[in-house]
Design a protein around this motif. Structure first.
Motif, PDB file in Angstrom:
ATOM      1  N   SER A  80       0.831  -1.209   0.000  1.00 13.65           N
ATOM      2  CA  SER A  80       0.000   0.000   0.000  1.00 13.65           C
ATOM      3  C   SER A  80       0.863   1.255   0.000  1.00 13.65           C
ATOM      4  CB  SER A  80      -0.926  -0.012   1.218  1.00 13.65           C
ATOM      5  OG  SER A  80      -1.743   1.135   1.249  1.00 13.65           O
ATOM      6  N   THR A  97      -9.216   4.806 -11.878  1.00 15.80           N
ATOM      7  CA  THR A  97      -9.649   4.807 -10.466  1.00 15.80           C
ATOM      8  C   THR A  97      -9.076   3.651  -9.660  1.00 15.80           C
ATOM      9  OG1 THR A  97     -11.632   3.547 -11.064  1.00 15.80           O
ATOM     10  CG2 THR A  97     -11.813   5.962 -11.045  1.00 15.80           C
ATOM     11  N   TRP A  98      -8.501   2.679 -10.368  1.00 15.14           N
ATOM     12  CA  TRP A  98      -8.004   1.513  -9.627  1.00 15.14           C
ATOM     13  C   TRP A  98      -6.769   1.805  -8.785  1.00 15.14           C
ATOM     14  CZ3 TRP A  98      -3.167   1.158 -11.377  1.00 15.14           C
ATOM     15  CH2 TRP A  98      -2.895   1.445 -12.719  1.00 15.14           C
ATOM     16  N   TRP A 101      -7.606   1.989  -5.185  1.00 14.06           N
ATOM     17  CA  TRP A 101      -7.755   0.667  -4.568  1.00 14.06           C
ATOM     18  C   TRP A 101      -6.397   0.042  -4.252  1.00 14.06           C
ATOM     19  CZ3 TRP A 101     -12.186  -1.235  -2.777  1.00 14.06           C
ATOM     20  CH2 TRP A 101     -13.390  -0.677  -3.248  1.00 14.06           C
ATOM     21  N   SER A 104      -5.099   2.187  -1.103  1.00 11.98           N
ATOM     22  CA  SER A 104      -5.850   2.158   0.158  1.00 11.98           C
ATOM     23  C   SER A 104      -6.442   0.793   0.480  1.00 11.98           C
ATOM     24  CB  SER A 104      -6.985   3.189   0.099  1.00 11.98           C
ATOM     25  OG  SER A 104      -6.482   4.474  -0.158  1.00 11.98           O
ATOM     26  N   GLY A 105      -6.718  -0.022  -0.553  1.00 11.09           N
ATOM     27  CA  GLY A 105      -7.366  -1.315  -0.310  1.00 11.09           C
ATOM     28  C   GLY A 105      -6.590  -2.253   0.603  1.00 11.09           C
TER      29      GLY A 105
END
Length: 306
Positions: A80, A97-98, A101, A104-105
């Motif tokens: 991350s 937009t990925w 993710w 932060s995912g």
């Protein structure tokens, strides 16, 4: 470390490089003037420290469930922060937009995995600490064990006697002691050598242990003198046990290792019950009782000789 955990490290580096390549394929490198050095230092430095922590973890721990949880937690946190650092160098189109993710995912997943790993590590450490305490206790006690026989020495006897007296007072149960002293043991050392005397003491130790109850404690006070702590035992019962020990020694068919001749063995055995006194006072009274018994035996043998 790398031989055991090479699959984990390889997977982490492949994932990090895949994320970097993906950014480079769809984005453009930012000009140096657009770089935010504070973010680069903070995010990049944190990612490098996490990579170091991961290597130290894998180097210091064996493979297993706890190690896997901790590694996965650190790996997700590293990934991350690494993706967040890459974002400082590569500009992505607004339509993408990925990247959010990727940045932060893995973060909440990492904290869940780390929490689980630390919890199991905590339980594991408690178990290890308990084992270490037991080993330390055994080590301390073995310093007070007799070097010749598998018995506690005088210091161990005093410690255990003090504990036994406290338990007897708390439970309002009697506690008695037996002292056994071999008669003329010095003649064995003079006539057969100290090695034979040591062997005889070892045999006598086994003989006494076979004639005692499971909860009785046999210690070697000094030389050929032994003391037995008898919990929950009155003086009358202690006298019976003392007589049985004396008869067992007298009946022992001990053969010398030199010529195989049988040695006639006898022992002076005394017993008494503890009163409201400390361990030192009790042992002193026991020694006085033994001295009187030895003196009486010497006088009796003198009259027989005369």
């Amino acid at each position: 470390m790398f031989a055991t955990h090479r699959v984990k490290l390889t997977a982490l580096l492949v994932a990090a490089n895949a994320g970097l390549i993906l950014h480079l394929l769809v984005g453009e490198i930012k000009p140096v003037l657009a770089w935010d050095w504070l973010d680069i230092a903070g995010e990049g430095g944190s990612a490098l420290l996490l990579l170091l922590w991961t290597c130290l973890l894998l180097k210091s721990r064996p493979a297993g469930h706890v190690t896997n949880l901790l590694f996965l937690g650190l790996a997700c946190l590293f990934f991350s922060l690494f993706m967040d650092s890459v974002d400082e160098f590569v500009a992505l189109p607004d339509a993408i937009t990925w990247d959010g993710w990727l940045e932060s995912g893995p973060m909440p997943i990492s904290f869940v995995l780390l929490t689980m790993g630390i919890f199991h590590w905590h339980r594991e450490q408690l178990a290890i600490n308990e084992q270490m305490r037991n080993r330390e206790r055994v080590f301390r006690e073995h310093r007070h064990f007799d070097k010749l026989t598998p018995l506690g020495d005088a210091n161990y006897l005093r410690t255990q006697l003090q504990l036994a007296l406290g338990e007897a007072a708390e439970e309002q149960q009697p506690l008695s002691l037996i002292m056994l002293d071999m008669d003329g043991f010095s003649r064995v050392n003079r006539g057969y050598g100290h090695a034979e005397g040591d062997r005889l003491l070892q045999v006598l130790t086994q003989l006494m242990l076979l004639n005692l109850r499971q909860h009785d404690l046999l210690c070697r006070l000094a030389g050929d003198r032994f003391v037995i702590v008898l919990p929950q035992t009155g003086e009358q019962q202690a006298q019976v046990l003392a007589t049985e020990l004396s008869q067992a020694v007298r009946s022992l068919a001990y053969k010398s290792s030199r010529h195989g001749e049988r040695m006639d063995l006898t022992a002076t055995v005394v017993a008494l019950m503890a009163r409201e006194e400390g361990s030192e006072a009790l042992l002193q009274r026991l020694n006085i009782t033994m001295a009187r018994a030895k003196q009486s035996l010497t006088m009796h043998c003198g009259r027989q000789t005369g």
